[in-house]
Design an enzyme around this catalytic site. Structure first.
Site, PDB file in Angstrom:
ATOM      1  CB  ALA A 197      62.188  -0.074  32.929  1.00 36.00           C
ATOM      2  CB  ALA A 198      66.428  -0.319  36.504  1.00 41.74           C
ATOM      3  N   PRO A 199      64.267  -0.552  38.898  1.00 42.02           N
ATOM      4  CG  PRO A 199      63.941  -1.709  40.984  1.00 42.02           C
ATOM      5  CD  PRO A 199      63.985  -0.417  40.300  1.00 42.02           C
ATOM      6  N   GLY A 200      62.436  -2.567  37.897  1.00 43.38           N
ATOM      7  CA  GLY A 200      61.649  -3.422  36.993  1.00 43.38           C
ATOM      8  C   GLY A 200      60.162  -3.713  37.766  1.00 43.38           C
ATOM      9  CD  GLU A 254      67.305   2.745  34.506  1.00 45.70           C
ATOM     10  OE1 GLU A 254      66.386   2.923  35.049  1.00 45.70           O
ATOM     11  OE2 GLU A 254      68.258   3.583  34.746  1.00 45.70           O
ATOM     12  CB  CYS A 307      58.086   8.246  44.383  1.00 47.62           C
ATOM     13  SG  CYS A 307      59.770   8.167  43.862  1.00 47.62           S
TER      14      CYS A 307
HETATM   15  N1  SAM Z   1      59.985   2.175  37.361  1.00 44.64           N
HETATM   16  C1  SAM Z   1      60.794   1.614  38.174  1.00 44.64           C
HETATM   17  C2  SAM Z   1      60.260   0.657  38.843  1.00 44.64           C
HETATM   18  O1  SAM Z   1      59.151   0.653  38.984  1.00 44.64           O
HETATM   19  O2  SAM Z   1      61.147  -0.549  39.413  1.00 44.64           O
HETATM   20  C3  SAM Z   1      61.519   2.634  38.969  1.00 44.64           C
HETATM   21  C4  SAM Z   1      62.026   3.686  38.196  1.00 44.64           C
HETATM   22  S1  SAM Z   1      62.909   5.220  38.932  1.00 44.64           S
HETATM   23  C5  SAM Z   1      61.698   5.935  39.492  1.00 44.64           C
HETATM   24  C6  SAM Z   1      63.495   6.269  37.526  1.00 44.64           C
HETATM   25  C7  SAM Z   1      64.318   5.557  36.578  1.00 44.64           C
HETATM   26  O3  SAM Z   1      64.790   6.715  35.644  1.00 44.64           O
HETATM   27  C8  SAM Z   1      65.905   5.393  37.344  1.00 44.64           C
HETATM   28  O4  SAM Z   1      66.079   3.834  37.234  1.00 44.64           O
HETATM   29  C9  SAM Z   1      66.871   6.276  36.596  1.00 44.64           C
HETATM   30  O5  SAM Z   1      68.121   5.520  36.395  1.00 44.64           O
HETATM   31  C10 SAM Z   1      66.078   6.448  35.294  1.00 44.64           C
HETATM   32  N2  SAM Z   1      66.514   7.876  34.610  1.00 44.64           N
HETATM   33  C11 SAM Z   1      67.372   8.554  34.958  1.00 44.64           C
HETATM   34  N3  SAM Z   1      67.634   9.528  34.078  1.00 44.64           N
HETATM   35  C12 SAM Z   1      67.079   9.259  33.058  1.00 44.64           C
HETATM   36  C13 SAM Z   1      66.859   9.535  31.504  1.00 44.64           C
HETATM   37  N4  SAM Z   1      67.405  10.810  31.377  1.00 44.64           N
HETATM   38  N5  SAM Z   1      66.099   9.205  30.912  1.00 44.64           N
HETATM   39  C14 SAM Z   1      65.395   7.957  31.100  1.00 44.64           C
HETATM   40  N6  SAM Z   1      65.689   7.452  32.389  1.00 44.64           N
HETATM   41  C15 SAM Z   1      66.315   7.962  33.364  1.00 44.64           C
END
Ligand code: SAM
Length: 458
Positions: A111-114, A134, A232
């Site tokens: 979810a981060a940064p949200g 997250e 992405c």
């Molecule tokens: N959805 C967010 C937004 O719209 O702001 C962006 C998310 S980003 C593409 C992917 C996220 O997955 C990162 O914050 C990362 O830290 C997290 N991540 C990394 N490894 C992960 C894991 N094993 N399980 C769940 N999340 C993970």
């Protein structure tokens, strides 16, 4: 921009004639966009309140492109007041595709940064449960801050490894968003630092992690629920091939066309291993086709395996001629004796057998309207667990018996695929007592022991 050579080669090979246009998109400045926070005000009000130079984003009715200079919305007090969220327009597509509704239980697993969590929260109007997870605690801080800034009151934030959540939230959520960690190829223009982390081996590594996250997430989705998978990146290993993997590993899923696909490009079956046509229902957002960065979105729906609990049954209907054919074929292929007599009633695609001459149950509160026989899928009948447990092993044509203390039985109860000869629906028995179904083909017995009853692995 100084691109990794392997990356350019990869894109050239994938895109062919389109490659020069794609490359030219890197000469353009990234578009700037914001999404008005529906929890605080309608989009039209922000237009009235500010002198920002706003142009609508076609696939998100709360969102606008703005001009970096002179607008600078990130420096405006309205930003601090949570009136909008600054977000790339392409990145708005996954949460749009999830179609979250007020009152539902929604999971945003990465979810981060949200950006997407706050978008989902606005769709829920503060009603229902939003779980935002997250794994990275540092990044979770920004997530909490953004949720607070946007006035979200119905969210729980976790910082768990998804595998730790599966059991606790088994079939709990109506909808799940997995905006997966990925190789980030779609972000090279906006955030060149992503390019430094890239290597030709990264997409395959990311694909492994994506599968691990999906395997943890899928059991948390209710039968009948919706899952949106997004990245992405452009790499097919992390996009079409991941969706293909889901469909192969979890046959209860089917692809649903991405809402608003008319604004995007279609996914590419030819970039998968099986070339399956339905991958065209997924969406690809390309910087040379629209005003935004690179993204991929897929929508999958989990078929209701058994009747979803707590849902109303609706009205029963008599067996249609097509449904009758499917159940008769299943029966002939599976049982020795003729199809049981009784009063067959369909509730949606679920088939029940009611005692003959039973009074009408219409208008009464009913939890189970009779003997649940199974589910009619498009091309076959899938027998219920209840039918297995009500059968006798001598009635069924294919039976696989295991001793109560055998390794095979333990493996079956844990959900493993076993070796087996034969073909078709097979009754699995423990010391000749039926315990569940398997489906034999090509030397294997596919496990149909219900997921919610499976034993833990020690
Ligand atoms: N959805 C967010 C937004 O719209 O702001 C962006 C998310 S980003 C593409 C992917 C996220 O997955 C990162 O914050 C990362 O830290 C997290 N991540 C990394 N490894 C992960 C894991 N094993 N399980 C769940 N999340 C993970």
């Amino acid at each position: 921009m100084k691109f990794p050579v392997d990356y350019l080669e990869q894109m050239k090979e994938l895109l062919g004639d389109e490659f020069p246009d794609f490359l030219a998109s890197y000469e353009e400045k990234p578009e700037r966009s914001l999404r008005v926070n529906g929890l605080k005000l309608p989009p039209s009000r922000l237009v009235e309140l500010t002198s920002f130079h706003l142009e609508p984003v076609p696939w998100c009715k709360e969102a606008y492109y703005y001009q970096h200079e002179p607008d600078r919305p990130g420096k405006h007090p309205y930003h601090a007041a949570g009136l909008y969220y600054i977000q790339d327009a392409s990145a708005m597509s996954p949460a749009e595709a999830l179609e979250a509704q007020p009152g539902e239980r929604i999971l945003d697993l990465c979810a981060a940064p949200g950006g997407k969590t706050t978008q989902l929260a606005a769709k829920m109007h503060g009603d229902g449960i939003l779980v935002a997870n997250e794994i990275d605690r540092k990044r979770a801080g920004a997530l909490v801050e953004n949720l607070e800034r946007c006035g979200v009151s119905n969210a729980v934030v976790l910082t768990e490894n998804p595998t730790k959540m599966t059991k606790r939230f088994y079939e709990y959520f109506d909808r799940i968003l997995i905006d997966a960690p990925c190789s980030g190829e779609g972000m090279f223009r906006k955030d060149p630092a992503t390019m430094e982390r890239w290597s030709s081996r990264l997409p395959a590594k990311c694909a492994e992690l994506q599968k691990e996250i999906l395997a943890a997430a899928i059991p948390m989705l209710q039968p009948g629920g919706r899952l949106v998978y997004s990245t992405c990146t452009f790499n097919p290993l992390e996009n079409e091939q991941i969706v293909e993997w889901i469909l192969e590993e979890y046959p209860e899923f089917q692809i649903i066309a991405v809402p608003q696909l008319e604004h995007y490009q279609s996914g590419r079956p030819e970039w998968s291993k099986s070339n399956r046509e339905d991958l065209r229902l997924t969406g690809r957002l390309w910087p040379h086709h629209l005003r935004g960065e690179g993204h991929f979105v897929a929508v999958l729906e989990k078929q209701a395996e058994e009747l979803p609990r707590k849902k109303r049954l609706g009205k029963g209907k008599p067996l249609s001629p097509d449904a009758k054919k499917l159940i008769e074929k299943f029966w002939k292929d599976t049982y020795h004796q003729k199809l049981t007599r009784g009063h067959f009633v369909m509730f949606g695609e679920h088939l029940y057998l009611l005692p003959e001459e039973f009074p009408s149950i219409e208008g009464l509160k009913v939890e189970k309207p009779g003997f649940y026989l199974g589910q009619l899928k498009r091309s076959h009948f899938q027998p219920s667990h209840a039918l297995a447990l009500a059968s006798h092993s001598d009635q069924v044509q294919h039976v696989r018996n295991y001793a109560a203390d055998s390794d095979e039985l333990r493996q079956y109860l844990q959900g493993d695929t076993l070796q087996s000869e034969g073909n078709g629906w097979t009754l699995v028995t423990v010391d000749h007592f039926p315990i569940g179904w398997g489906k034999a083909s090509s030397g294997y017995l596919k496990n149909h022991y219900p997921k919610w009853l499976r034993w833990d692995r020690k």
